[in-house]
Structures are given as structure tokens and as C-alpha cells.
Design an enzyme around this catalytic site. Structure first.
Site, PDB file in Angstrom:
ATOM      1  N   ARG A 104       0.880  -1.176   0.000  1.00 21.87           N
ATOM      2  CA  ARG A 104       0.000   0.000   0.000  1.00 21.87           C
ATOM      3  C   ARG A 104       0.910   1.216   0.000  1.00 21.87           C
ATOM      4  NH1 ARG A 104      -5.349   1.295   3.528  1.00 21.87           N
ATOM      5  NH2 ARG A 104      -6.109  -0.092   1.873  1.00 21.87           N
ATOM      6  N   HIS A 131      -7.337   0.636  -6.486  1.00 19.78           N
ATOM      7  CA  HIS A 131      -7.573  -0.205  -5.303  1.00 19.78           C
ATOM      8  C   HIS A 131      -8.238  -1.502  -5.791  1.00 19.78           C
ATOM      9  CE1 HIS A 131      -7.830  -1.356  -1.254  1.00 19.78           C
ATOM     10  NE2 HIS A 131      -8.718  -0.524  -0.777  1.00 19.78           N
ATOM     11  N   GLN A 134     -10.104  -4.178  -3.476  1.00 24.50           N
ATOM     12  CA  GLN A 134     -11.411  -3.759  -2.974  1.00 24.50           C
ATOM     13  C   GLN A 134     -12.489  -3.959  -4.042  1.00 24.50           C
ATOM     14  OE1 GLN A 134     -12.239  -2.384   0.303  1.00 24.50           O
ATOM     15  NE2 GLN A 134     -14.177  -3.085  -0.544  1.00 24.50           N
ATOM     16  N   ASP A 219     -17.288   6.877  -1.845  1.00 22.25           N
ATOM     17  CA  ASP A 219     -16.082   6.732  -1.030  1.00 22.25           C
ATOM     18  C   ASP A 219     -15.831   8.095  -0.371  1.00 22.25           C
ATOM     19  OD1 ASP A 219     -13.683   5.798   0.031  1.00 22.25           O
ATOM     20  OD2 ASP A 219     -12.590   5.842  -1.872  1.00 22.25           O
ATOM     21  N   CYS A 259     -16.331   1.273   0.371  1.00 20.25           N
ATOM     22  CA  CYS A 259     -15.173   0.440   0.739  1.00 20.25           C
ATOM     23  C   CYS A 259     -14.792   0.568   2.201  1.00 20.25           C
ATOM     24  CB  CYS A 259     -13.997   0.771  -0.172  1.00 20.25           C
ATOM     25  SG  CYS A 259     -13.346   2.435   0.016  1.00 20.25           S
ATOM     26  N   ARG A 287     -13.286  -9.074   1.499  1.00 21.05           N
ATOM     27  CA  ARG A 287     -11.852  -8.818   1.256  1.00 21.05           C
ATOM     28  C   ARG A 287     -11.048 -10.046   1.646  1.00 21.05           C
ATOM     29  NH1 ARG A 287      -9.874  -3.547   1.251  1.00 21.05           N
ATOM     30  NH2 ARG A 287      -7.897  -4.556   0.772  1.00 21.05           N
TER      31      ARG A 287
HETATM   32  N1  NVA Z   1     -10.067   6.314  -1.489  1.00 22.31           N
HETATM   33  C1  NVA Z   1      -9.695   5.971  -0.140  1.00 22.31           C
HETATM   34  C2  NVA Z   1      -9.888   4.509   0.095  1.00 22.31           C
HETATM   35  C3  NVA Z   1      -9.554   4.032   1.471  1.00 22.31           C
HETATM   36  C4  NVA Z   1      -9.695   2.541   1.628  1.00 22.31           C
HETATM   37  C5  NVA Z   1      -8.247   6.369   0.097  1.00 22.31           C
HETATM   38  O1  NVA Z   1      -7.424   6.191  -0.811  1.00 22.31           O
HETATM   39  O2  NVA Z   1      -7.944   6.868   1.181  1.00 22.31           O
HETATM   40  N1   CP Z   2     -11.243  -0.450   2.398  1.00 20.10           N
HETATM   41  C1   CP Z   2      -9.973  -0.490   2.821  1.00 20.10           C
HETATM   42  O1   CP Z   2      -9.042  -0.746   2.067  1.00 20.10           O
HETATM   43  O2   CP Z   2      -9.850  -0.261   4.163  1.00 20.10           O
HETATM   44  P1   CP Z   2      -8.505  -0.014   4.978  1.00 20.10           P
HETATM   45  O3   CP Z   2      -7.980   1.333   4.594  1.00 20.10           O
HETATM   46  O4   CP Z   2      -8.933  -0.077   6.421  1.00 20.10           O
HETATM   47  O5   CP Z   2      -7.515  -1.087   4.641  1.00 20.10           O
END
Ligand code: NVA
Ligand code: CP
Length: 304
Positions: A104, A131, A134, A219, A259, A287
Site C-alpha cells: 500500500r 484499489h 477492494q 467513497d 469500501c 476482502r
Molecule cells: N479512497 C480511499 C480509500 C480508502 C480505503 C483512500 O485512498 O484513502
Molecule cells: N477499504 C480499505 O481498504 O480499508 P482499509 O484502509 O482499512 O484497509
């Protein structure tokens, strides 16, 4: 042998997704029946987090453990990544000590450079642009609840972010349509969408985007890494909340997905996320199951 990575949704063909989805079903059933299943015994997953996480960490760590393997968590703060070790060097070293890596991070270019130097499969656990894990879970969740997603309409209300770009890729792979409504100034970056993607339409009015949708999804307005824009975004996204009024424009059996984590009162009303059409907890749980199937596929290929 060429190594298979999952860096964005379009890395897999429809045929591969159909296989992974079928395996997800089988693996989920085993889990629900407390059936031991250890095909990845002695395999090690390394998880690199440059941003926060609850679901991604938990689902990958628990998932690898349940498949008989081990998972190791690294973050920027206390690994050499935070002190400027080149991504290419980190990939060389890590991939000599483990069997599969989840990352990540910020820019997609970082994970691409990492994967180019890795001896083992690399999975995108979220970047600024994508992502895919997800959206794989979301597609699986839709199919569980409603059957095939091909030919359906998904409404995306909110920011043009990593989730949206993965949805747009999924639409091309699975053959569904995405109605997109983002506020002015936060539109889709055409550079992040394949030129031949005809699977989406843009609406300036978010309610119109919901009309006739089989799934409404949104989101956070401010994704990780964009926190300095939060105040401006709160103003710009006013009106892009998914509330009961917008859900009423969708089909009567439409599902709601997010998500998570969610901000009730911003991108979604409490009534919708906690209401009967919402499947957010199934989405989160799935997930676990889809990523177990994904790791199994990347490490063992198709099982006879
Ligand atoms: N779009 C959000 C998703 C978090 C799981 C982010 O990138 O923070
Ligand atoms: N939806 C998702 O990826 O959640 P986290 O940021 O908690 O991993």
C-alpha cells in the site's frame, strides 16, 4: 516462468477473474465450515504499508494465516523505506526472503517499479490511482447478492479516486456500465482511463447518475495523501452525499456499497449506510475471501 502480479484491475482477464471468484466461493465456504485449508503452508507474505489501514492489513494477515502461511508487516516508519532505500533495492531484497508481497503506497509508479524488480508476485493493496483488491471484493459481493454483474449499471457518486479508476477497469472486464458524478474540479483524469473504455457516462447531477442503477457506491471525499485539501473538498462536494433521495432514483433492488472507512453525514447518510440496501459489512468481510483466492492463484496457479 513469468511472474504474475496484481497491480491494477486490468492485469487479469475475465477468465482469470471468473476462476478467482469461483475459488473465493469455495474458500469462503471452507472458512464458514471451520474446515482447515493450508495450501500455502510455509509460504510468507510481506505486507508493506506506507499509508494507514484496518481492513487491508487484517484481511491479508488473517488470510495468509488461514491458508497455512505467515505474514510480516512492515511500514515506512520503522523500515529502511522511510530512510530513502530505493524501491528497486527493497524489491530485490524482500523478494529473496518471501513468496509474495502486498504493498500500500502513494503513486502507482512506486508499485510498478517495485514489481519490475521483484522475484515474487506483488499485489496492490491501494495506491493513489487504484484499489483493485477492494473492487474485486465488491464485484464478488454484488454477484453473491444479485448474480451476474455483466450488463448492470453502477452509479459512482463522489471523488474521481483510486476506487473509481478500479471500477472503470472492472466495467471493461466484466461488461457493465458506470454512471459517474463528480463535483466540478474533481473530474476523471482521462490519463488514468484507457482510451477505448466506453463503459462509463458522466453526469453533472449526482441524482441523475443514480437513476436506474443496480448498485450505488461512493467513497470518502478526501483520500489518504490528500488531507491538505480537506477543507476545499468539504465545500466542493456539498450535494454529493448518497442519501435516501438518491437511492430512490436507483432501481428498487439496488445495493449500496462503500469500501470503508466511511464518514456518515459527508459522502453517505447514516440512513443509507446503515439501511437495508447497504452491504458494506459483506463487502468488508469478502476482502478476506477474495484475497485468499487471489494469493492462492498467484502462488499455485489454477488448481486442477
Ligand atoms: N479512497 C480511499 C480509500 C480508502 C480505503 C483512500 O485512498 O484513502
Ligand atoms: N477499504 C480499505 O481498504 O480499508 P482499509 O484502509 O482499512 O484497509
Amino acid at each position: 516462468m513469468t511472474i504474475k502480479h496484481f497491480l491494477q484491475f486490468s492485469d487479469f482477464s475475465l477468465d482469470e477473474f471468473e476462476y478467482v471468484i469461483e475459488r473465493s466461493r469455495i474458500i469462503k465456504r471452507k472458512f464458514k465450515n471451520y474446515e482447515q485449508y493450508h495450501p500455502l503452508m510455509d509460504r510468507t507474505l510481506v505486507m508493506v504499508f506506507e499509508k494507514n489501514s484496518t481492513r487491508t492489513r487484517l484481511s491479508f494477515e488473517a488470510g495468509m494465516h488461514q491458508l497455512g502461511g505467515a505474514a510480516i508487516y512492515l511500514n515506512t516508519r520503522d523500515s529502511q523505506l522511510g530512510r530513502g532505500e530505493p524501491v528497486e533495492d527493497a524489491a530485490q531484497v524482500m523478494s529473496r526472503m518471501c513468496d509474495i508481497i502486498m504493498i500500500r503506497t502513494f503513486g502507482q509508479d512506486i508499485i510498478e517499479r517495485f514489481a519490475a524488480n521483484s522475484r515474487v508476485p506483488v499485489i496492490n493493496g491501494l495506491t493513489n490511482e487504484h484499489h483493485p483488491c477492494q473492487v474485486l471484493a465488491d464485484v464478488f459481493t454484488y454477484i453473491e447478492h444479485r448474480g451476474a454483474i455483466t450488463g448492470k449499471t453502477v452509479a459512482w457518486i463522489g471523488d474521481a479516486n483510486n476506487m473509481l479508476y478500479s471500477w472503470l477497469q472492472a466495467a471493461q472486464v466484466f461488461g457493465f456500465h458506470v454512471n459517474v458524478s463528480t463535483p466540478a474540479g474533481y473530474e476523471i483524469d482521462p490519463g488514468l482511463v484507457k482510451a477505448d473504455n466506453q463503459r462509463y457516462s458522466v453526469f453533472s447531477n449526482p441524482s441523475d447518475a443514480c437513476a436506474g442503477a443496480d448498485l450505488v457506491t461512493t467513497d470518502v471525499w478526501t483520500s489518504m495523501g490528500y488531507e491538505q485539501e480537506n477543507a476545499a473538498r468539504l465545500k466542493a462536494f456539498d450535494g454529493w452525499i448518497v442519501d435516501s433521495e438518491k437511492m430512490q432514483r436507483a432501481n428498487v433492488d439496488a445495493l449500496f456499497m462503500h469500501c470503508l472507512p466511511a464518514h456518515r453525514g459527508e459522502e453517505v447518510s447514516a440512513e443509507v449506510i446503515d439501511g437495508a440496501q447497504s452491504v458494506v459489512w459483506d463487502e468488508a468481510e469478502n476482502r478476506l475471501h477474495v484475497q485468499k483466492a487471489l494469493m492462492e492463484y498467484l502462488l499455485l496457479g489454477r488448481l486442477a
